[in-house]
Design a protein around this motif. Structure first.
Motif, PDB file in Angstrom:
ATOM      1  N   VAL A 112       0.842  -1.204   0.000  1.00 57.82           N
ATOM      2  CA  VAL A 112       0.000   0.000   0.000  1.00 57.82           C
ATOM      3  C   VAL A 112       0.875   1.251   0.000  1.00 57.82           C
ATOM      4  N   PHE A 113       1.908   1.267   0.850  1.00 55.70           N
ATOM      5  CA  PHE A 113       2.829   2.404   0.883  1.00 55.70           C
ATOM      6  C   PHE A 113       3.443   2.648  -0.499  1.00 55.70           C
ATOM      7  N   CYS A 114       3.890   1.566  -1.123  1.00 53.42           N
ATOM      8  CA  CYS A 114       4.558   1.682  -2.424  1.00 53.42           C
ATOM      9  C   CYS A 114       3.612   2.169  -3.517  1.00 53.42           C
ATOM     10  N   VAL A 115       2.410   1.634  -3.533  1.00 53.79           N
ATOM     11  CA  VAL A 115       1.438   2.022  -4.558  1.00 53.79           C
ATOM     12  C   VAL A 115       1.055   3.491  -4.411  1.00 53.79           C
ATOM     13  N   VAL A 116       0.769   3.911  -3.186  1.00 57.31           N
ATOM     14  CA  VAL A 116       0.396   5.308  -2.951  1.00 57.31           C
ATOM     15  C   VAL A 116       1.535   6.242  -3.332  1.00 57.31           C
ATOM     16  N   PHE A 117       2.747   5.893  -2.910  1.00 60.54           N
ATOM     17  CA  PHE A 117       3.914   6.721  -3.229  1.00 60.54           C
ATOM     18  C   PHE A 117       4.141   6.790  -4.734  1.00 60.54           C
ATOM     19  N   ALA A 118       3.996   5.654  -5.426  1.00 61.50           N
ATOM     20  CA  ALA A 118       4.201   5.614  -6.875  1.00 61.50           C
ATOM     21  C   ALA A 118       3.161   6.453  -7.607  1.00 61.50           C
ATOM     22  N   LEU A 119       1.924   6.402  -7.165  1.00 59.60           N
ATOM     23  CA  LEU A 119       0.864   7.173  -7.815  1.00 59.60           C
ATOM     24  C   LEU A 119       1.052   8.674  -7.584  1.00 59.60           C
ATOM     25  N   LEU A 120       1.451   9.037  -6.370  1.00 60.40           N
ATOM     26  CA  LEU A 120       1.650  10.451  -6.065  1.00 60.40           C
ATOM     27  C   LEU A 120       2.855  11.040  -6.793  1.00 60.40           C
ATOM     28  N   ILE A 121       3.920  10.260  -6.866  1.00 59.72           N
ATOM     29  CA  ILE A 121       5.168  10.746  -7.454  1.00 59.72           C
ATOM     30  C   ILE A 121       5.239  10.473  -8.952  1.00 59.72           C
ATOM     31  N   GLY A 122       4.618   9.363  -9.389  1.00 57.91           N
ATOM     32  CA  GLY A 122       4.779   8.908 -10.754  1.00 57.91           C
ATOM     33  C   GLY A 122       4.328   9.897 -11.809  1.00 57.91           C
ATOM     34  N   VAL A 123       3.153  10.475 -11.638  1.00 54.81           N
ATOM     35  CA  VAL A 123       2.607  11.366 -12.671  1.00 54.81           C
ATOM     36  C   VAL A 123       3.514  12.567 -12.922  1.00 54.81           C
ATOM     37  N   PRO A 124       3.940  13.314 -11.902  1.00 55.96           N
ATOM     38  CA  PRO A 124       4.823  14.456 -12.192  1.00 55.96           C
ATOM     39  C   PRO A 124       6.229  14.041 -12.624  1.00 55.96           C
ATOM     40  N   VAL A 125       6.805  13.001 -11.987  1.00 53.78           N
ATOM     41  CA  VAL A 125       8.189  12.636 -12.287  1.00 53.78           C
ATOM     42  C   VAL A 125       8.319  12.020 -13.678  1.00 53.78           C
ATOM     43  N   LEU A 126       7.335  11.223 -14.088  1.00 55.01           N
ATOM     44  CA  LEU A 126       7.413  10.555 -15.375  1.00 55.01           C
ATOM     45  C   LEU A 126       7.152  11.480 -16.558  1.00 55.01           C
ATOM     46  N   ARG A 127       6.863  12.732 -16.278  1.00 56.65           N
ATOM     47  CA  ARG A 127       6.803  13.717 -17.355  1.00 56.65           C
ATOM     48  C   ARG A 127       8.201  14.122 -17.802  1.00 56.65           C
ATOM     49  N   LEU A 128       9.180  13.866 -16.934  1.00 54.18           N
ATOM     50  CA  LEU A 128      10.571  14.157 -17.268  1.00 54.18           C
ATOM     51  C   LEU A 128      11.155  13.020 -18.085  1.00 54.18           C
ATOM     52  N   LYS A 129      12.207  13.303 -18.817  1.00 54.79           N
ATOM     53  CA  LYS A 129      12.828  12.289 -19.657  1.00 54.79           C
ATOM     54  C   LYS A 129      14.342  12.334 -19.510  1.00 54.79           C
ATOM     55  N   GLY A 130      14.976  11.230 -19.880  1.00 57.88           N
ATOM     56  CA  GLY A 130      16.429  11.174 -19.910  1.00 57.88           C
ATOM     57  C   GLY A 130      17.079  11.449 -18.570  1.00 57.88           C
ATOM     58  N   HIS A 131      18.142  12.263 -18.607  1.00 58.61           N
ATOM     59  CA  HIS A 131      18.891  12.527 -17.379  1.00 58.61           C
ATOM     60  C   HIS A 131      18.090  13.357 -16.387  1.00 58.61           C
TER      61      HIS A 131
END
Length: 311
Positions: free
Chosen positions: A85-104
């Motif tokens: 649960v901790f991992c899923v919540v953290f991934a959903l909260l962080i994933g959307v903004p962070v995965l907009r970035l690319k490369g380095h």
């Protein structure tokens, strides 16, 4: 070579009955590292996003088990569920903004995830703050070995499914050309976030098993950045974007590192750095691609890679 994998699987299953206690402990550690390598392979190998933040999920999964067992008096299985649960919540909260970035830019952003998560945990008294938590001791290496082996089997089965599923093909399309994948109708944001979540869950489960095994947890150990470096090196060495490459890389490098650590400690400290340089320069697609290329090109395979890297 198709017979090799069933033989290895039988050997791993039978190891507790023919191996020593030391070998069993090494097996637990190697299996967990292989699971971490497979988790990174989902995001880095198939999706093409080189994450340096998998150790954040490893730590969150470990703290899920520790908090459940120490503070809430819940069983280990409940702790593993809390860690997920901790991992899923953290991934959903962080994933959307962070995965907009690319490369380095993405790599640098994920590099801070473990530090952020560690800093948060360090200031929560319920999680033990900087002092850490001591888990109940269970002197049963066989149970931990079987759990770690089952977890690696689940992670590898998931990667095998990715290599043959429509979802996996979508991730590969994103890796090859994200813009073209979007034009083809692939919801790239959804696919990337789901891959981020799946990878995070397996890393968290590995962290939960390790926390119960060593019976002590603190922020520095749970969110160790060097762990993320190891899983990347093992995946790159074995073959990113393949089903069994990360497993082979994890087992081989774990064994070599263990031998070097026992013989020459100073060399063991430099081992992983040397491996990543040689792997990237001489065989960028890892061991999984080496046999086929060597059979066709011979030693020219290495020379061609070195020439491409302008060395």
């Amino acid at each position: 070579m198709k017979w090799l994998w069933p033989v290895l699987l039988v050997a791993l299953i039978a190891l507790p009955w023919w191996g020593s206690d030391i070998l069993l402990q090494f097996g637990i550690d190697a299996l967990l590292l292989a699971t971490l390598a497979q988790s990174w392979n989902i995001l880095g190998g198939y999706t093409g996003y080189a994450s340096f933040g998998q150790s954040a999920f490893y730590g969150l999964g470990a703290y899920g088990v520790a908090i459940a067992m120490v503070q809430l008096n819940l069983p280990f299985v409940a702790g593993m569920a809390l860690g997920v649960v901790f991992c899923v919540v953290f991934a959903l909260l962080i994933g959307v903004p962070v995965l907009r970035l690319k490369g380095h830019y993405f790599a640098i952003a994920t590099l801070g995830l473990a530090q952020v998560a560690g800093a948060i945990v360090s200031n929560i008294g319920f999680a033990g703050a900087n002092i850490g938590l001591v888990l109940p001791m269970l002197n049963n290496n066989l149970l931990f070995y079987e759990t770690a082996l089952g977890l690696l089997a689940a992670a590898t089965a998931t990667v095998w499914w990715l290599s043959r599923s429509r979802f996996g093909y979508g991730l590969i399309a994103i890796r090859e050309n994200e813009g073209a994948a979007a034009v083809m109708g692939i919801n790239t944001t959804l696919y990337k976030v789901l891959a981020f979540v799946i990878a995070g869950v397996f890393a968290g489960l590995a962290g939960g098993v390790h926390a119960y095994w060593i019976t002590f947890l603190d922020p520095a150990g749970a969110f160790d950045l060097t762990l993320n470096v190891k899983m990347i090196i093992m995946t790159v060495f074995g073959g990113p974007g393949t089903v069994f490459g990360p497993v082979v890389g994890a087992f081989l490098l774990s064994a070599i590192s263990e031998v070097l650590a026992a013989k020459v400690t100073s060399i063991a400290a430099l081992f992983f750095g040397v491996v990543i340089v040689l792997a990237v320069v001489a065989m960028p697609r890892g061991l999984a691609d080496l046999r086929r290329r060597i059979a066709r090109l011979g030693l020219g395979y290495f020379a061609d890679n070195i020439r491409r890297n302008k060395l």
